[in-house]
Design an enzyme around this catalytic site. Structure first.
Site, mmCIF file in Angstrom:
data_model
loop_
_atom_site.group_PDB
_atom_site.id
_atom_site.type_symbol
_atom_site.label_atom_id
_atom_site.label_comp_id
_atom_site.label_asym_id
_atom_site.label_seq_id
_atom_site.Cartn_x
_atom_site.Cartn_y
_atom_site.Cartn_z
ATOM 1 C CG LEU A 17 -42.888 -19.929 -5.928
ATOM 2 C CD1 LEU A 17 -42.394 -20.500 -4.610
ATOM 3 C CD2 LEU A 17 -44.163 -20.647 -6.372
ATOM 4 C CD GLN A 84 -44.235 -17.319 -1.086
ATOM 5 O OE1 GLN A 84 -43.449 -17.616 -1.988
ATOM 6 N NE2 GLN A 84 -44.342 -18.042 0.020
ATOM 7 C CG ASP A 213 -45.044 -12.026 -22.937
ATOM 8 O OD1 ASP A 213 -44.273 -13.008 -22.861
ATOM 9 O OD2 ASP A 213 -45.109 -11.148 -22.069
ATOM 10 C CG ASP A 272 -45.083 0.795 -19.663
ATOM 11 O OD1 ASP A 272 -44.836 -0.186 -18.932
ATOM 12 O OD2 ASP A 272 -44.209 1.567 -20.073
#
Length: 289
Positions: A17, A84, A213, A272
């Site tokens: 999406l 999705q 983040d 990672d």
């Protein structure tokens, strides 16, 4: 990390999406594509509608699979779908198993998303909130398409939302059950109609340096809307809802967006997620795919 993981068949990275291949110099799958190319894999990123239901996006994917097969001379492709994108990949494999060697779901809502359920309930059908939400999301998707150069693809944000709810994916699964587990939280069949099925996903990592983040912060905020998998989700998809075929692992320390990119706050020695794609290419290579 495996340095050479050349697969027999090309790999297609299928976005979810609001996804895209490239906007300007920014590529959604940049880290993944670079790592796979360094490992000597042939990699393609198909253009799909940023917002639409699983079948429409799946039909678009089938068309682009044909293009890749013609352009490369390969007989089949390996599909790796994020979010999705996993459902579009499943649709393509169900309709054209002769052209698909494998389907890999990465953080895919294979049993629906509790977040989509919450958003669907929050929108009153036929009234102003639903109309406003659909218009805003569709305008945003059209804007992404304009920037990425894919202006001819249709967009339908409400269709996308409905297709990602537990009910919507349940209907999809009734028609396309390939690779689904027979029990909640279990593994599904590893091979159906000659197509191998795999999946991996994550759950929100413990609060620490990774929370530098901002995307992880957003995922953490969205996770509060999960009930069934309240402690086991990545902010968009529940852990067990992601299961498909051979479940490689479903509790990596990853939020939903970190499963396709390196976190902005990554520190030395931190897990990672890009390594997973190269390891998987080696896995596909080992079974001659």
């Amino acid at each position: 990390m495996q340095r050479s993981a050349t697969t027999r068949y090309p790999i297609l990275l299928v976005h979810g999406l609001f996804g895209f291949e490239r906007i300007g110099h920014f590529e959604l799958f940049h880290d993944v594509k670079d790592a796979l190319k360094t490992a000597d894999c042939r990699v393609f990123v198909p253009h799909l509608s940023a917002t639409h239901d699983n079948e429409v996006r799946g039909k678009q994917l089938l068309t682009q699979i044909d293009s890749v097969l013609r352009g490369t001379g390969a007989r089949k492709v390996n599909l790796i779908g994020h979010s999705q994108g996993a459902l579009a990949a499943r649709y393509a494999a169900a309709l054209a198993p002769h052209a698909v060697a494998s389907v890999t779901s990465v953080s895919g809502p294979n049993h629906g998303s509790e977040l989509a359920d919450f958003l669907r309930k929050a929108l009153v059908p036929g009234r102003l909130p639903e109309v406003v939400a659909q218009n805003v999301a569709t305008v945003f998707a059209d804007f992404l398409s304009l920037l990425s150069g894919s202006t001819t693809l249709p967009q339908n944000a409400l269709a996308a939302l409905n297709a990602l709810t537990t009910e919507g994916v349940g209907d999809f699964n009734d028609r396309f059950p390939q690779g689904l587990p027979g029990t909640w939280g279990g593994h599904g069949p590893e091979q159906v109609n000659g197509v191998r099925y795999y999946s991996w996903s994550g759950v929100l990592p413990a609060i620490g340096l990774a929370t530098l983040d901002p995307m992880q912060g957003a995922c953490r905020a969205l996770s509060q809307y999960f009930m069934t998998e309240g402690e086991q989700n990545d902010g968009f998809v529940g852990r067990f809802s992601s299961h498909l075929g051979q479940v490689i692992r479903s509790d990596y320390p990853l939020d939903h967006l970190s499963s396709l990119r390196r976190s902005a706050g990554k520190v030395t020695g931190q897990f990672d997620p890009i390594d997973l794609y190269v390891e998987h290419a080696a896995r596909l290579r080992a079974v001659n795919l």
